[in-house]
Design an enzyme around this catalytic site. Structure first.
Site, PDB file in Angstrom:
ATOM      1  N   SER A  40       0.797  -1.234   0.000  1.00 19.14           N
ATOM      2  CA  SER A  40       0.000   0.000   0.000  1.00 19.14           C
ATOM      3  C   SER A  40       0.824   1.276   0.000  1.00 19.14           C
ATOM      4  CB  SER A  40      -0.961   0.020   1.182  1.00 19.14           C
ATOM      5  OG  SER A  40      -0.259   0.221   2.382  1.00 19.14           O
ATOM      6  N   LYS A  78       0.490   4.247   6.779  1.00 16.64           N
ATOM      7  CA  LYS A  78      -0.155   5.096   5.770  1.00 16.64           C
ATOM      8  C   LYS A  78       0.364   6.519   5.922  1.00 16.64           C
ATOM      9  CE  LYS A  78      -3.072   1.743   4.724  1.00 16.64           C
ATOM     10  NZ  LYS A  78      -2.588   0.772   3.804  1.00 16.64           N
TER      11      LYS A  78
END
Length: 175
Positions: A40, A78
């Site tokens: 990600s 993230k």
């Protein structure tokens, strides 16, 4: 002679216990080692990159953070996009925060891999509530992030990524 050996053993025992206590305190309250799992955050971070996360830092927009996932027992990494009170909007692959265009240079590598008619990130708009953050992965097409699971509470933050250790690559020799 016996007294000297006992004294030496006691000295070493104290030193080892002290070192273990210091390491525990540092790990619990100051920093933590993390290993990246998943894609990600590519190309910013690769699978199995080793990171050091600071637990003593103030989190700001664009920081890369590790947090306890709201949907599983895993920890995620993230990028912070929206802070409490922000209005975050993605329109035609352009990020607007509180109405101002926000540049995302870390996406350039991923944008090279799509056609000119495609977008890397679908359009959306959200208002970030108090005590929450809006986070997204740099690999927008392959990221399970706030667009899917919602905002993350500030209390779920483990820390901000401060250091990355690159894996040692094996070098082959040819004849």
């Amino acid at each position: 002679m016996k007294k000297s050996i006992k004294k030496e053993i006691l000295s070493w025992t104290k030193t080892i216990i002290f070192a273990v206590v210091v390491a525990f305190i540092c790990r619990k309250f100051i920093f933590a080692p993390i290993t990246v799992q998943g894609v990600s955050m590519m190309p910013t971070f690769q699978e199995n990159n080793k990171l050091i996360v600071s637990k003593l830092t103030r989190i700001d927009r664009s920081d890369m953070v590790v947090f306890h996932s709201p949907i599983s027992n895993e920890d995620f990494i993230k990028r912070v996009i929206g802070l409490p009170g922000d209005h975050v909007e993605m329109k035609n692959d352009q990020l607007l925060i509180n109405g101002e265009l926000y540049k995302e240079p870390y996406l350039q590598e991923n944008k090279k891999n799509i056609s000119l008619t495609e977008t890397l990130t679908e359009d959306f708009q959200v208002d970030v509530p108090k005590n929450y953050l809006f986070v997204m992965g740099d690999n927008r097409r392959h990221s399970n992030d706030s667009r899917k699971f919602g905002f993350i509470h500030k209390d779920s933050i483990i820390g901000e990524v401060k250091l990355r250790f690159f894996p040692i690559q094996k070098i082959g020799f040819t004849k």
